[in-house]
Scaffold this motif. Structure first.
Motif, short mmCIF file in Angstrom:
data_model
loop_
_atom_site.label_atom_id
_atom_site.label_comp_id
_atom_site.label_asym_id
_atom_site.label_seq_id
_atom_site.Cartn_x
_atom_site.Cartn_y
_atom_site.Cartn_z
N ASN A 98 0.87 -1.25 -0.09
CA ASN A 98 0.07 -0.18 -0.17
C ASN A 98 1.00 1.38 -0.01
N ILE A 99 2.16 1.21 0.61
CA ILE A 99 2.96 2.50 0.66
C ILE A 99 3.72 2.35 -0.72
N SER A 100 4.01 1.27 -1.00
CA SER A 100 4.83 1.37 -2.32
C SER A 100 4.09 1.70 -3.62
N SER A 101 2.65 1.44 -3.68
CA SER A 101 1.96 1.50 -4.79
C SER A 101 1.46 2.99 -4.90
N SER A 102 1.87 3.83 -4.10
CA SER A 102 1.59 5.24 -3.84
C SER A 102 3.11 5.97 -4.11
N LYS A 103 3.40 6.60 -5.30
CA LYS A 103 4.70 7.40 -5.07
C LYS A 103 4.78 8.58 -4.34
N GLU A 104 3.50 9.13 -4.12
CA GLU A 104 3.53 10.29 -3.27
C GLU A 104 3.84 9.88 -1.79
N ARG A 105 3.24 8.58 -1.52
CA ARG A 105 3.42 8.14 -0.04
C ARG A 105 4.85 7.49 0.18
N SER A 106 5.21 7.00 -0.68
CA SER A 106 6.79 6.40 -0.63
C SER A 106 7.80 7.61 -0.60
N ASN A 107 7.61 8.72 -1.59
CA ASN A 107 8.59 9.62 -1.78
C ASN A 107 8.50 10.35 -0.34
N SER A 108 7.38 10.56 0.20
CA SER A 108 7.35 11.45 1.52
C SER A 108 8.11 10.51 2.70
N MET A 110 10.53 8.24 1.98
CA MET A 110 11.86 8.29 1.67
C MET A 110 12.66 9.63 2.15
N SER A 111 12.08 10.77 1.76
CA SER A 111 12.51 12.09 2.25
C SER A 111 12.75 12.11 3.68
N GLU A 112 11.87 11.69 4.47
CA GLU A 112 12.20 11.56 5.90
C GLU A 112 13.16 10.89 6.43
N LEU A 113 13.47 9.90 5.64
CA LEU A 113 14.49 8.93 6.04
C LEU A 113 15.79 9.27 5.48
N GLY A 114 15.89 10.27 4.69
CA GLY A 114 16.97 11.09 4.19
C GLY A 114 17.46 10.27 2.84
N VAL A 115 16.68 9.40 2.34
CA VAL A 115 16.96 8.72 1.13
C VAL A 115 17.11 9.84 -0.21
N PRO A 116 18.17 9.89 -0.96
CA PRO A 116 18.35 10.72 -1.82
C PRO A 116 17.16 10.50 -3.18
N ILE A 117 16.31 11.43 -3.36
CA ILE A 117 15.14 11.30 -4.45
C ILE A 117 15.38 12.32 -5.37
N LYS A 245 25.51 11.81 -12.21
CA LYS A 245 26.70 12.26 -11.86
C LYS A 245 26.87 12.89 -10.26
N LYS A 246 25.79 13.16 -9.75
CA LYS A 246 25.75 13.41 -8.41
C LYS A 246 25.43 12.13 -7.51
N GLY A 247 25.40 11.03 -7.89
CA GLY A 247 24.95 10.02 -7.26
C GLY A 247 23.66 9.34 -7.54
N LEU A 248 23.23 8.38 -6.66
CA LEU A 248 22.15 7.53 -6.86
C LEU A 248 20.80 8.52 -6.43
N ARG A 249 19.66 8.37 -7.28
CA ARG A 249 18.56 9.04 -6.91
C ARG A 249 17.36 8.07 -7.02
N VAL A 250 16.70 7.74 -6.04
CA VAL A 250 15.69 6.81 -6.00
C VAL A 250 14.38 7.21 -6.73
N LEU A 251 13.86 6.48 -7.64
CA LEU A 251 12.60 6.66 -8.46
C LEU A 251 11.56 6.12 -7.71
N GLU A 252 11.59 4.88 -7.32
CA GLU A 252 10.49 4.13 -6.55
C GLU A 252 10.84 2.82 -5.95
N ILE A 253 9.99 2.37 -5.09
CA ILE A 253 9.86 1.17 -4.51
C ILE A 253 8.75 0.50 -5.07
#
Ligand SMILES: Nc1ncnc2c1ncn2[C@@H]1O[C@H](COP(=O)(O)OP(=O)(O)O)[C@@H](O)[C@H]1O
Ligand SMILES: [Mg+2]
Length: 386
Positions: A98-108, A110-117, A245-253
């Motif tokens: 349910n989290i991963s099927s919403s990019k809105e929810r998973s991006n938010s 991931m941002s909180e966790l400090g994951v580069p998106i 070039k700046k490193g990994l950027r996560v698109l989705e889970i």
């Protein structure tokens, strides 16, 4: 061990392939009798698990583990409920899905966790990507360079009845990693590189130790673990990123069994993610130590006298495939080839000690098919550069 797999399309073929390599007995259930995974499973049943849940439950009660290989919410919910009444491991985590099927929810998250998106709009400016929050398979995704293009792309998302996610357009290698969690701790597996066809569909996966430099590879594995532990993942997910070039950027889970990448990982390393997941669901370990070899996994269609690479959507139209080894010299295949057939498809895997070795084996497969089937041309298309 008998596994019940619900869904017999691309994810289902992946699940059957991996189960077969793990030595599991397979039962595939799909509501369509044309589902391609039916012909590669040991037994199958044509059945709608939502409409005929009593029968589905009876069939699945006879399995040692059950895995959904579909992304229809009503079926996933029906299975989740059904499995709650059974003492059988269910290799799926609805809450994480349910989290991963919403990019809105998973991006938010991931941002909180400090994951580069990728940077969000409007901070990012143009070029930007507009995508629907809840679709998959690149549906409704547009790259935009102006206000006009942005409005048109937003309209596409609106017509899908979805919420838009607008973010920085990032470019670089597409990479993916699988993660298995038990609810509290998680383990990341191997990084693979995903290569797209001219329709932005995945046509090839490469599994090589050097897809990313060591340092970034460790970062990617750490990101996977952190996100999985952050959402309390109790099954399998994959993480997709672009190596900029700046490193990994996560698109989705995506918290479900992916197609393609686990088979590529298995071909290179002998680590079978489905087997790992099945063992982990009963608190056991497979004890497998992987090899550090390389592999390629790719789709082909033979049509109009040509051999053409294709995306998995084109491959997915295959009818009654079977699994083969040493197929025109390739190590592993899933195919509907028959001598003299004009149109046929194949997913082909090759392994080797290093990337050059894998490339040689791929070329040799192509030469063998071209020669033996008397084909004219080998066609390999890539996305147009944006
Ligand atoms: N921020 C981005 N920059 C560049 N390409 C992107 C970006 N987001 C998505 N894409 C591309 O769009 C496609 C689909 O995006 P993704 O986020 O994986 O959604 P899904 O697979 O669920 O449709 C992929 O090919 C991906 O590489
Ligand atoms: Mg994707």
């Amino acid at each position: 061990m008998k596994i019940g797999i619900v869904g017999g399309a691309l994810q289902g073929m992946e699940a059957v392939f991996l189960s077969n390599k793990a030595g599991f007995e397979t039962l595939v259930i799909d509501r369509k009798d044309s589902a391609p995974a039916l012909s590669i499973s040991d037994t199958h049943e044509v059945l709608d698990v939502v409409k005929d849940s009593e029968k589905a439950k009876a069939m699945l009660s006879d399995c040692d583990v059950v895995m959904p290989a579909l992304e229809e919410m009503d079926a996933l919910i029906a299975l989740d409920e059904m499995m709650q009444g059974l003492e059988i491991p269910f290799l799926f985590d609805l809450a994480s899905y349910n989290i991963s099927s919403s990019k809105e929810r998973s991006n938010s998250i991931m941002s909180e966790l400090g994951v580069p998106i990728p940077k969000p709009w409007p901070e990012c400016g143009f070029p930007a990507i507009v995508k629907p929050s809840s679709q998959s398979g690149s549906i409704g995704v547009s790259a935009v360079n102006s206000k006009e293009e942005m409005d048109a792309a937003l309209k596409v998302v609106e017509d899908l009845n979805d919420t838009p996610v607008v973010q920085e357009f990032v470019s670089g290698k597409s990479v993916s990693i699988e993660v298995i969690g038990n609810g509290t701790s998680a383990t990341s597996f191997k990084t693979t590189e995903v290569i797209l066809d001219s329709n932005y569909d995945c046509k090839m996966v490469l599994c090589e130790p050097n897809v990313l430099p060591k340092e970034d590879n460790d970062i990617f594995a750490e990101i996977g673990k952190k996100v999985a532990e952050g959402i309390g993942l109790k099954a399998l997910m994959d993480v997709e990123a672009i190596y900029t070039k700046k490193g990994l950027r996560v698109l989705e889970i995506d918290a479900r069994i992916p197609s393609q990448t686990p088979a590529a990982v298995w071909a290179a390393t002998n680590i079978n993610i489905l087997e790992e997941l099945a063992f982990s669901s009963v608190g056991k370990s497979t004890g497998r130590v992987g090899r550090n070899d390389c592999s390629s996994y790719e789709h082909y269609i033979i049509e109009d006298g040509n051999l053409r690479t294709c995306g998995e959507k084109v491959f997915g139209k295959i009818k009654e495939p079977r699994m083969e080894q040493r197929f025109f010299g390739a190590d592993e295949a899933i195919t509907d080839y028959a001598p003299g057939k004009d149109v046929w498809r194949a997913t082909v895997m090759n392994r080797g000690k290093d990337p050059a070795d894998v490339l040689e084996r791929r070329k040799s497969f192509i030469r063998n098919v071209m020669d033996e089937c008397g084909l004219d041309e080998y066609i390999d298309r890539s996305p147009r550069m944006v």
